[in-house]
Design an enzyme around this catalytic site. Sequence first.
Site, PDB file in Angstrom:
ATOM      1  CB  SER A  87    -125.308 -13.651 -20.215  1.00 30.36           C
ATOM      2  OG  SER A  87    -125.794 -14.799 -20.643  1.00 30.36           O
ATOM      3  CB  THR A  96     -85.846  -7.918   8.059  1.00 40.36           C
ATOM      4  OG1 THR A  96     -84.881  -6.847   8.616  1.00 40.36           O
ATOM      5  CG2 THR A  96     -85.537  -9.219   8.037  1.00 40.36           C
ATOM      6  CG  HIS A  97     -87.672  -3.805   9.110  1.00 47.47           C
ATOM      7  ND1 HIS A  97     -89.030  -3.562   9.764  1.00 47.47           N
ATOM      8  CD2 HIS A  97     -87.247  -4.813   9.539  1.00 47.47           C
ATOM      9  CE1 HIS A  97     -89.225  -4.217  10.929  1.00 47.47           C
ATOM     10  NE2 HIS A  97     -87.975  -5.161  10.637  1.00 47.47           N
ATOM     11  CB  SER A 151     -88.122   7.572 -21.540  1.00 44.76           C
ATOM     12  OG  SER A 151     -88.650   8.714 -21.707  1.00 44.76           O
ATOM     13  CE  LYS A 206     -87.036   6.721 -17.099  1.00 44.19           C
ATOM     14  NZ  LYS A 206     -87.029   6.614 -15.576  1.00 44.19           N
ATOM     15  CG  ASN A 254     -88.896   3.365 -18.068  1.00 39.80           C
ATOM     16  OD1 ASN A 254     -88.157   3.724 -17.132  1.00 39.80           O
ATOM     17  ND2 ASN A 254     -89.582   4.377 -18.658  1.00 39.80           N
ATOM     18  CD  GLU A 312     -92.713   0.497 -13.808  1.00 41.73           C
ATOM     19  OE1 GLU A 312     -93.372   1.390 -13.578  1.00 41.73           O
ATOM     20  OE2 GLU A 312     -92.002   0.301 -14.737  1.00 41.73           O
TER      21      GLU A 312
END
Length: 465
Positions: A30, A162-163, A284, A290, A292, A297
């Site tokens: 280990s 909501t939703h 990008s 772009k 991003n 993410e």
Amino acid sequence: MTDPKTDANTMWGGRFASGPDAIMTAINASIGFDQRLYAQDIAGSRAHAAMLAATGILSPNDAEAIGQGLLTVLSEIETGKFTFRADLEDIHLNVESRLTEIVGEPGKRLHTARSRNDQVATDFRLWVRDQCDAAISSLTALMQAFVAQADKGADWVMPGFTHLQVAQPVTWGHHMLAYVEMLARDRSRFQDARNRMNECPLGAAALAGTSFPIDRAMTAKALGFDRPTANSLDSVSDRDFALEFLSASSICAMHLSRFAEELVIWSSAQFRFVRLSDRWTTGSSIMPQKKNPDAAELLRAKLGRILGATVALFTVMKGLALTYSKDMQEDKEQLFDAADTLMLSLAAMTGMVTDMTANRDTLAAAAASGFSTATDLADWLVRALGLPFREAHHVTGSLVALAEHKGCDLPDLTLAELQTAHSGITQEVYAVLGVQNSVRSRISYGGTAPDLVRAQVARWQATLK
Ligand code: ARG
């Protein structure tokens, strides 16, 4: 280290006629990952040696030589001069073996009245305890970043969802403080876990305790534990402290992933609720326009890894008969990765939240759209005209349908149009159809009214400073 006569391990090879297969060494060792425990391992050994001297189990001279030698080992590791050896399996044997090379005979006495089983349980607890502290301070920094956002926009209106459908107007500050509440619970989970794990397993030895007159309270105190663990079998067997850390980390990473998802949505061209700074976004290689939200993410994804480590350790521990089994060596690698991932995630989220800019006007425009004050209208019908809520709901629904049909919002309907649904409606109703009034009216404790948000901001500022 091998015995030249038999090729067996000199740390434990007395009864062995040959050394291990190379593949056995590879699966067994280990040291490739548990070298991260070197500082904890050396601290534990120094505390143990000092205790052995204080109890008369070791001579003061031997203990002194061991204590100094361990500091030499520590500095060799920290300056990159130490050679970690897979044939010595793990950090415990690597440190002890090098100590013995440096100080000779006394080094061989260090392992009196202990085992690698209580050693690894102690080292790992110390490491996880440090990670709890790191999580607590990183969470505090992130909470401060959210509170600063809430302070700035305590009365900025935005749609509450909501939703993911527009529900009622809320304030930006209220939405930011929702995360502060979640993170505060995360922080207290790490604190609780820390409190519970802060007992010292050292001295449990292999599993049954030891016949030497050790002083476990002394080593516990030296290592900053509240007390020694009370049952030697439990001490070397359980890894619930690691599971608590991983569970708290998973819940925390789940919270981060939810705000990450909101940032992905909010920073899109369709929403434009927030602008993320260049420091937390990427371009990008083909589409010049772009920007991003990569950090968001990735933060949305990181829970996968942390929860994976949590499930892995539960699976390792499930069904293991007491006490130590080598299965438990599989407790470390993924926890190390989970802890690294969590700390990186908290730092990245803190940076993003600190740097992001809310588009106040876009938020306000969005807050007013989507019939967001329909509930306010229904409440007004109850309050001003004495309608039962269910009937008020129905009347309002028909007005929403009318506005939808006309392609306008509720405040754009004329009084005459409003009265088609209920003749008692008066001019006063327009006051509640505005989003500012809507949020100002939500004064029940914990509600979104700006005054309440300001009070909560003040409370958090006082708590977090
Ligand atoms: N490397 C081992 C681990 O991580 C240390 C304990 C070894 N104990 C033993 N009896 N082989 O769990």
